[in-house]
Design a protein around this motif. Structure first.
Motif, PDB file in Angstrom:
ATOM      1  N   SER A  51     104.727  74.600  36.719  1.00 26.69           N
ATOM      2  CA  SER A  51     104.740  76.024  37.088  1.00 26.69           C
ATOM      3  C   SER A  51     103.311  76.550  37.252  1.00 26.69           C
ATOM      4  CB  SER A  51     105.468  76.838  36.012  1.00 26.69           C
ATOM      5  OG  SER A  51     106.814  76.449  35.913  1.00 26.69           O
ATOM      6  N   ARG A  52     102.418  76.185  36.346  1.00 27.56           N
ATOM      7  CA  ARG A  52     101.037  76.650  36.452  1.00 27.56           C
ATOM      8  C   ARG A  52     100.345  76.064  37.678  1.00 27.56           C
ATOM      9  NH1 ARG A  52      97.437  79.667  33.316  1.00 27.56           N
ATOM     10  NH2 ARG A  52      95.716  80.076  34.739  1.00 27.56           N
ATOM     11  N   TYR A  53     100.661  74.815  37.985  1.00 28.92           N
ATOM     12  CA  TYR A  53     100.098  74.167  39.175  1.00 28.92           C
ATOM     13  C   TYR A  53     100.501  74.917  40.446  1.00 28.92           C
ATOM     14  CZ  TYR A  53      99.626  70.593  42.836  1.00 28.92           C
ATOM     15  OH  TYR A  53      99.321  69.920  43.990  1.00 28.92           O
ATOM     16  N   ARG A  54     101.760  75.281  40.540  1.00 30.95           N
ATOM     17  CA  ARG A  54     102.237  76.003  41.719  1.00 30.95           C
ATOM     18  C   ARG A  54     101.619  77.401  41.787  1.00 30.95           C
ATOM     19  NH1 ARG A  54     107.665  77.038  41.838  1.00 30.95           N
ATOM     20  NH2 ARG A  54     107.776  76.869  44.114  1.00 30.95           N
ATOM     21  N   ALA A  55     101.425  78.028  40.606  1.00 28.63           N
ATOM     22  CA  ALA A  55     100.784  79.344  40.582  1.00 28.63           C
ATOM     23  C   ALA A  55      99.337  79.247  41.055  1.00 28.63           C
ATOM     24  CB  ALA A  55     100.853  79.930  39.172  1.00 28.63           C
ATOM     25  N   GLU A  56      98.643  78.185  40.655  1.00 34.47           N
ATOM     26  CA  GLU A  56      97.268  77.994  41.102  1.00 34.47           C
ATOM     27  C   GLU A  56      97.206  77.755  42.604  1.00 34.47           C
ATOM     28  OE1 GLU A  56      94.560  78.344  39.392  1.00 34.47           O
ATOM     29  OE2 GLU A  56      95.461  78.617  37.407  1.00 34.47           O
ATOM     30  N   LEU A  57      98.170  77.016  43.120  1.00 31.62           N
ATOM     31  CA  LEU A  57      98.230  76.803  44.572  1.00 31.62           C
ATOM     32  C   LEU A  57      98.452  78.129  45.294  1.00 31.62           C
ATOM     33  CD1 LEU A  57     100.417  73.564  44.967  1.00 31.62           C
ATOM     34  CD2 LEU A  57      97.929  73.778  45.210  1.00 31.62           C
ATOM     35  N   ALA A  58      99.300  78.987  44.725  1.00 34.36           N
ATOM     36  CA  ALA A  58      99.581  80.275  45.354  1.00 34.36           C
ATOM     37  C   ALA A  58      98.331  81.153  45.415  1.00 34.36           C
ATOM     38  CB  ALA A  58     100.697  80.993  44.589  1.00 34.36           C
ATOM     39  N   GLU A  59      97.380  80.924  44.499  1.00 32.12           N
ATOM     40  CA  GLU A  59      96.122  81.686  44.527  1.00 32.12           C
ATOM     41  C   GLU A  59      95.096  81.095  45.479  1.00 32.12           C
ATOM     42  OE1 GLU A  59      94.653  82.177  40.602  1.00 32.12           O
ATOM     43  OE2 GLU A  59      96.451  83.209  39.856  1.00 32.12           O
ATOM     44  N   GLY A  60      95.488  80.022  46.184  1.00 33.27           N
ATOM     45  CA  GLY A  60      94.630  79.484  47.224  1.00 33.27           C
ATOM     46  C   GLY A  60      93.716  78.352  46.810  1.00 33.27           C
ATOM     47  N   ARG A  61      93.909  77.770  45.644  1.00 30.08           N
ATOM     48  CA  ARG A  61      93.039  76.689  45.201  1.00 30.08           C
ATOM     49  C   ARG A  61      93.474  75.358  45.812  1.00 30.08           C
ATOM     50  NH1 ARG A  61      93.072  80.045  40.658  1.00 30.08           N
ATOM     51  NH2 ARG A  61      90.956  80.689  40.066  1.00 30.08           N
ATOM     52  N   ASP A  75      91.957  70.782  42.300  1.00 32.76           N
ATOM     53  CA  ASP A  75      91.459  71.855  41.434  1.00 32.76           C
ATOM     54  C   ASP A  75      92.623  72.542  40.715  1.00 32.76           C
ATOM     55  OD1 ASP A  75      89.640  73.587  40.245  1.00 32.76           O
ATOM     56  OD2 ASP A  75      89.853  75.062  41.846  1.00 32.76           O
ATOM     57  N   ALA A  76      93.720  72.747  41.441  1.00 38.05           N
ATOM     58  CA  ALA A  76      94.903  73.381  40.840  1.00 38.05           C
ATOM     59  C   ALA A  76      95.491  72.515  39.728  1.00 38.05           C
ATOM     60  CB  ALA A  76      95.957  73.644  41.914  1.00 38.05           C
ATOM     61  N   ALA A  77      95.528  71.197  39.955  1.00 41.67           N
ATOM     62  CA  ALA A  77      96.047  70.292  38.918  1.00 41.67           C
ATOM     63  C   ALA A  77      95.153  70.319  37.685  1.00 41.67           C
ATOM     64  CB  ALA A  77      96.154  68.875  39.470  1.00 41.67           C
ATOM     65  N   GLY A  78      93.830  70.331  37.879  1.00 39.63           N
ATOM     66  CA  GLY A  78      92.909  70.382  36.756  1.00 39.63           C
ATOM     67  C   GLY A  78      93.046  71.661  35.957  1.00 39.63           C
ATOM     68  N   ARG A  79      93.160  72.789  36.676  1.00 39.01           N
ATOM     69  CA  ARG A  79      93.325  74.066  35.987  1.00 39.01           C
ATOM     70  C   ARG A  79      94.664  74.142  35.254  1.00 39.01           C
ATOM     71  NH1 ARG A  79      90.089  78.440  37.288  1.00 39.01           N
ATOM     72  NH2 ARG A  79      88.377  77.999  38.723  1.00 39.01           N
ATOM     73  N   ALA A  80      95.698  73.559  35.848  1.00 34.69           N
ATOM     74  CA  ALA A  80      97.014  73.569  35.213  1.00 34.69           C
ATOM     75  C   ALA A  80      96.988  72.802  33.894  1.00 34.69           C
ATOM     76  CB  ALA A  80      98.062  72.975  36.147  1.00 34.69           C
ATOM     77  N   VAL A  81      96.341  71.636  33.899  1.00 30.81           N
ATOM     78  CA  VAL A  81      96.256  70.843  32.672  1.00 30.81           C
ATOM     79  C   VAL A  81      95.326  71.516  31.663  1.00 30.81           C
ATOM     80  CG1 VAL A  81      95.554  68.625  31.694  1.00 30.81           C
ATOM     81  CG2 VAL A  81      96.785  68.696  33.865  1.00 30.81           C
ATOM     82  N   LEU A 122     101.793  62.470  39.134  1.00 29.80           N
ATOM     83  CA  LEU A 122     102.922  62.673  40.040  1.00 29.80           C
ATOM     84  C   LEU A 122     102.642  63.799  41.027  1.00 29.80           C
ATOM     85  CD1 LEU A 122     105.956  62.279  37.592  1.00 29.80           C
ATOM     86  CD2 LEU A 122     105.206  60.673  39.359  1.00 29.80           C
ATOM     87  N   LEU A 123     101.963  64.848  40.560  1.00 24.81           N
ATOM     88  CA  LEU A 123     101.590  65.931  41.471  1.00 24.81           C
ATOM     89  C   LEU A 123     100.670  65.423  42.563  1.00 24.81           C
ATOM     90  CD1 LEU A 123     100.963  68.816  38.897  1.00 24.81           C
ATOM     91  CD2 LEU A 123     102.930  68.535  40.424  1.00 24.81           C
ATOM     92  N   GLY A 124      99.785  64.492  42.202  1.00 27.29           N
ATOM     93  CA  GLY A 124      98.914  63.910  43.214  1.00 27.29           C
ATOM     94  C   GLY A 124      99.686  63.089  44.231  1.00 27.29           C
ATOM     95  N   TYR A 125     100.671  62.331  43.769  1.00 26.84           N
ATOM     96  CA  TYR A 125     101.492  61.550  44.687  1.00 26.84           C
ATOM     97  C   TYR A 125     102.328  62.451  45.591  1.00 26.84           C
ATOM     98  CZ  TYR A 125     100.555  57.006  42.536  1.00 26.84           C
ATOM     99  OH  TYR A 125      99.953  55.868  42.089  1.00 26.84           O
ATOM    100  N   ALA A 126     102.814  63.552  45.032  1.00 24.78           N
ATOM    101  CA  ALA A 126     103.691  64.432  45.826  1.00 24.78           C
ATOM    102  C   ALA A 126     102.931  65.145  46.930  1.00 24.78           C
ATOM    103  CB  ALA A 126     104.345  65.456  44.896  1.00 24.78           C
ATOM    104  N   GLY A 127     101.670  65.486  46.679  1.00 26.66           N
ATOM    105  CA  GLY A 127     100.848  66.128  47.709  1.00 26.66           C
ATOM    106  C   GLY A 127     101.410  67.459  48.156  1.00 26.66           C
ATOM    107  N   LYS A 128     101.525  67.649  49.435  1.00 28.94           N
ATOM    108  CA  LYS A 128     101.926  68.929  50.010  1.00 28.94           C
ATOM    109  C   LYS A 128     103.421  69.203  49.879  1.00 28.94           C
ATOM    110  CE  LYS A 128      98.142  69.081  53.365  1.00 28.94           C
ATOM    111  NZ  LYS A 128      97.776  69.208  54.787  1.00 28.94           N
ATOM    112  N   ARG A 129     104.150  68.232  49.380  1.00 29.28           N
ATOM    113  CA  ARG A 129     105.594  68.469  49.226  1.00 29.28           C
ATOM    114  C   ARG A 129     105.894  69.408  48.048  1.00 29.28           C
ATOM    115  NH1 ARG A 129     107.416  62.275  49.278  1.00 29.28           N
ATOM    116  NH2 ARG A 129     105.351  62.154  48.289  1.00 29.28           N
TER     117      ARG A 129
END
Length: 367
Positions: free
Chosen positions: A65-75, A79-85, A139-146
């Motif tokens: 959820s945090r990863y998707r929120a970071e993506l929504a802020e344009g990161r 970077d979004a995965a790092g901030r999420a963790v 897994l988030l890295g493998y999923a990429g833009k999906r």
């Protein structure tokens, strides 16, 4: 289903389930491998599976959820995965530690079975934390833009950029609820206290104890047999007490056993006392006592304590030991140990959790 609705994506919904199942698989496999060496019961793996699934899904859910929120802020995705963790991951670590403290704290009860169950389940929680911090980012890295940003749903679920933009224009339910609470804090606090008070009313008449077949549904064969025995022979027939008289140190073992039998017959709530059965040496005897009340009643508990009190007097007079066992007596003893350990357990768990939260928030008021 819940995760698909939450994320709006089958792929994102699958991540928490996949990682939780992997964590539980590792935990339960380890418990199974060590079951014989550590004498672990079947309930140990069941508890580990239940708690492991619950926390495993939650912890992965936090990070995704945090990863998707970071993506929504344009990161960017890395970077979004790092901030999420770095943010949600910290919450996962401390949440996992509080669960581990609560489970390992069962050792305070001093019942070996509970201690083993708690430690095994705590190990499964630790595995769930490690997987959430390591496997989810991979897994988030493998999923990429999906994996879509928050508010943007997959085409499979009928989402689109226009709907996402329209939805992001108005605050979500969580934001609206938080705003309402901040505007009316006293009213919400009062409502919460009243609600919790109403929910706590049944605790005033709470009776703690281990259940017997009398608490089974009336449709089960166990309950029907229990009721038939109670009707035919009395409710105490379902929970007989075995009294053991150890007269090895006595010069008159048979006389001592006779004295114990007479003392038990004189107690209240006793229906039947069977003749004593001696061992080959004639220095140890067993006596079966059938109470007048059901096994889970307070009266039966008082009878067990009464027999033991009488045994103390017999020990002082004759050097013979009187011991009470049987399923009913063991259930009473386990319940008593649980009751006695409740306050120390709460002090330990709440105290350690409070210290942990002080470290997290660097505050005393917030914890």
């Amino acid at each position: 289903m819940v995760l698909v609705i939450t994320f709006g994506s089958l792929l994102a919904a699958g991540f928490p389930l996949l990682t939780a199942l992997i964590g539980v698989g590792i935990g339960v496999s380890t418990i199974t491998a060590l079951a014989s060496a550590l004498d672990l019961g079947t309930t140990t793996s069941t508890l580990a599976m239940m708690i492991g699934l619950a926390v495993g899904i939650d912890y992965a859910l936090f990070i995704v959820s945090r990863y998707r929120a970071e993506l929504a802020e344009g990161r960017e995705r890395e970077d979004a995965a790092g901030r999420a963790v770095g943010t949600a991951g910290s919450a996962v670590v401390f949440a996992g530690l509080t669960v581990v403290i609560a489970l390992v704290g069962l050792a305070v009860v001093n019942i070996p079975m509970l201690t083993k169950m708690g430690v095994a389940a705590a190990g499964t929680v630790a595995i769930a934390v490690l997987i959430a911090l390591t496997m989810i980012p991979a897994l988030l890295g493998y999923a990429g833009k999906r994996i879509k940003p928050t508010g943007q749903k997959s085409k499979l679920l009928g989402g689109g950029r226009a709907k996402a933009a329209e939805k992001s224009a108005r605050p979500n339910m969580g934001t609206r609820w938080a705003s309402f609470v901040v505007r009316r804090p006293l009213a919400v606090l009062l409502l919460g206290v009243i609600g919790l008070g109403a929910a706590a009313i049944p605790a005033a008449s709470l009776e703690l104890g281990l259940p017997d077949d009398g608490s089974q549904p009336t449709s089960t064969t166990q309950r029907r047999a229990y009721d038939l025995l109670s009707e035919g022979f009395g409710p105490g027939f379902n929970g007989p007490l075995m009294v053991v008289v150890d007269a090895k140190d006595s010069k008159t073992p048979k006389a001592d056993v006779s004295t114990v039998t007479d003392k038990i017959k004189a107690l209240k709530d006793v229906t039947t006392v069977t003749p004593a059965t001696f061992n080959k040496d004639g220095d140890t005897a067993t006596i079966t006592v059938v109470p007048d009340s059901k096994p889970s009643s307070v009266t039966t508990e008082d009878l067990v304590h009464g027999i033991r009190d009488a045994g103390v007097q017999v020990k002082a007079d004759t050097d013979s030991s009187v011991l009470v066992t049987g399923t009913t007596a063991m259930n009473i003893d386990v319940s008593q140990k649980l009751n006695d350990a409740l306050i120390p357990y709460l002090i330990l768990v709440v105290g350690l959790a409070f210290l942990l939260l002080i470290v997290v928030f660097r505050s005393i008021l917030v914890p």
